[in-house]
Design a protein around this motif. Structure first.
Motif: not given
Length: 599
Positions: A165-169
């Motif tokens: 989810r960090i990569n998505e953000a």
């Protein structure tokens, strides 16, 4: 890879700059994004460790076929090891030292190198080729880590270490910045300000709480049951670090708000939000510090929550015989503010603290002393003390139910001795950074109630009492240790001898009589080894000796070492050791040393 443990961004060191605890505002990481449990054994002897320098640049598959399996390995400064990640060189060094003290350390044989990082701080800069052409056409930015020795950013989309989810953000932020053509910070023109860094913290989904949860005994409240490192719907607490003073520069604040509004409108609202909250941090200083002191909330709750799994079970053959089949696990929910320290790798942290909880739940003596009061020094937002309190609640003996059937006429099996940790009633948390006060109080209000206690805990609610004090642990150590049955020290990288010498002196020479055990958690093994040398060698022979500084000369005649130094029987013995890989891909190991009083 080079590390800057001081928590500041230096051109030669901005690799794992969110790493560790050189300043208390940046501690170390832990973990693994997988349901697979960390398997613990002793360190393997002398494995081959590959690094960026070892990789053959002519072999395209060098990184893709490695254990790390990261396509950014050659360009990114974030990792220095690509193979044998569970056995870094410093891990072997630590294992050898513990063995020399008669202790075999509990350490991982296998780790999951992917998806473990739940907090990341990344730099935002224009792409080099865009710097001179930003007004003439495309507008492209990179979000990632500085290349070694430069302020040029190496973009790391789909970083294998990051929680997904960090990569998505990161991709959402990059797209929004390019769409709005948001001003981006440049070291060549610092006065122009602009978006400088981002801090992204993965927090548990559906874990926001406003009031105290009514939880069952021994069970944690505050939201989802899935640990954050396994939560595929985790949300992101976002901090946009601006190279301007928003309170004095309305234009800069307006630009920051436009970016934040776009991100919140598109990714912060139901039904499936990516962002939990958005904050601004105003950092106009042109130096290397990542963040300034001033935070401002734009949208979302003030606090976020992470659920961290704590494994509490058997250690060693003796305990396995005593507690056969009784290995347990629990969890703790920890409140997070953007300004307070947070573990980057919650899974490995939970494993390490769980190891300490196991040791203190059984003890090494036949009749171990109870742990009623605990001092948690260098506490940050109190995660160690909170985790031990949750483990204590889970370890408390359940009261007999009135509806229980009568006991069996067969001879009862020998019951295990009571857990010393189960008696815990009070935790005192001390840290020099006050940002941990509010999240710690919120976390303490959602601790599980201990099993089987009549009234209890240290509060009217029945929960274990947790208090926070903003102070340096070494300023008045006698005050923080007074009345404590056990203590945890978790100092910055430089350790106690350099950072808190008075605390080390008190532990070595004049700890309170109540203090029977303490644990040293270290993110820098050489500091632990140095400080442990003092703890295992020095002891007072008189009040005068106790008042003298460490290593001072005795008056008249030689000491035990023949050189005039006062050397006495040590007050502590090393009873247990453990190590965990908090940062897979780095030559780093987090060590736990457990000491017991011998006088």
């Amino acid at each position: 890879m080079k590390f800057d443990f001081a928590g500041s961004m230096r051109p030669a060191a901005l690799s794992r700059w969110s790493c560790p605890r050189a300043s208390r505002a940046s501690h170390c990481r832990s973990g693994g994004l997988s349901s697979a449990r960390i398997q613990r054994q002793r360190w393997r002897p002398e494995p081959h460790v590959r690094s960026a320098a070892d990789a053959d640049a002519s072999t395209p598959s060098a990184s893709s076929c490695s254990e790390l399996s990261c396509r950014h390995f050659r360009d990114c400064s974030g990792c220095s090891l690509s193979d044998d990640l569970a056995s870094p060189p410093v891990g072997r060094e630590a294992s050898a030292w513990f063995r020399s003290q008669g202790v075999e350390i509990d350490a991982p044989e296998k780790i999951n190198a992917h998806g473990w990082r739940c907090r990341a701080r990344l730099a935002v800069r224009l792409r080099e080729e865009e710097e001179q052409e930003r007004e003439e056409g495309t507008y492209a930015v990179d979000i990632g880590l500085f290349r070694a020795g430069t302020h040029a950013v190496s973009a790391i989309p789909d970083c294998v270490a990051h929680h997904p989810r960090i990569n998505e953000a990161v991709e959402a932020i990059r797209g929004a910045v390019e769409r709005l053509r948001t001003r981006v910070y440049s070291e060549a023109r610092p006065a122009r300000g602009g978006l400088r860094y981002v801090q992204l913290t993965a927090v548990s989904s559906d874990a926001d709480v406003d009031d105290e949860d009514e939880t069952d005994e021994g069970e944690s409240g505050a939201g989802a049951e899935t640990p954050v490192h396994e939560d595929v719907q985790a949300r992101i607490q976002l901090v946009l670090v601006w190279g301007s003073d928003g309170s004095r520069q309305p234009a800069a604040k307006g630009e920051a708000e436009r970016l934040a509004r776009l991100l919140w409108d598109e990714k912060g609202k139901a039904p499936a939000p990516l962002f939990h909250s958005v904050f601004f941090n105003w950092q106009p200083s042109p130096g290397n510090s990542v963040m300034g002191p001033n935070f401002e909330r734009f949208a979302g709750p003030e606090l976020a929550w992470q659920r961290i799994a704590i494994e509490v079970g058997g250690t060693g053959e003796e305990e396995k015989r005593r507690r056969k089949g009784s290995a347990t696990s629990t969890s703790v929910v920890v409140a997070l503010s953007p300004a307070a320290f947070s573990q980057a790798n919650p899974a490995a942290f939970g494993s390490l603290v769980g190891e300490l909880a196991k040791v203190w739940s059984t003890g090494a003596r036949a009749e171990p002393a109870r742990i009623v009061a605990l001092a948690d020094l260098h506490a940050g937002a109190g995660a160690v003390g909170l985790a031990l309190a949750a483990a204590a609640a889970a370890a408390s003996p359940a009261a007999a139910s009135p509806s229980s059937p009568p006991p069996s006429p067969s001879p009862p099996s020998p019951s295990p001795p009571p857990s010393p940790l189960a008696a815990l009633e009070r935790v005192v948390a001390v840290d020099c950074v006050g940002a941990g006060r509010v999240p710690l109080a919120a976390s303490a209000a959602h601790l599980p109630r201990p099993k089987g206690r009549n009234g209890g805990g240290g509060t009217t609610s029945g929960r274990i009492s947790v208090e926070f004090f903003e102070a340096r642990a070494g300023e008045d150590p006698a005050r923080w240790l007074a009345g404590a049955d056990a203590a945890v020290v978790d100092p910055p990288r430089k350790g106690l001898a350099v950072g808190d010498p008075e605390l080390l002196r008190v532990l070595c020479e004049s700890p309170p009589r109540s203090l029977r055990r303490f644990a040293y958690i270290s993110c820098h093994f050489p500091s632990l080894r140095r400080d442990a040398g003092e703890l295992l060698q020095l002891s007072p022979s008189s009040a005068a000796a106790a008042a003298a500084p460490l290593g001072s000369k005795g008056e008249g005649g030689a000491g035990e070492n023949g050189g005039g130094e006062t050397r006495r029987r040590p007050l502590w013995r090393l009873s247990h050791g453990a190590a965990r890989i908090f940062f897979p891909g780095a030559d780093h190991v987090e060590c736990l040393a457990v000491f017991e009083r011998v006088d």
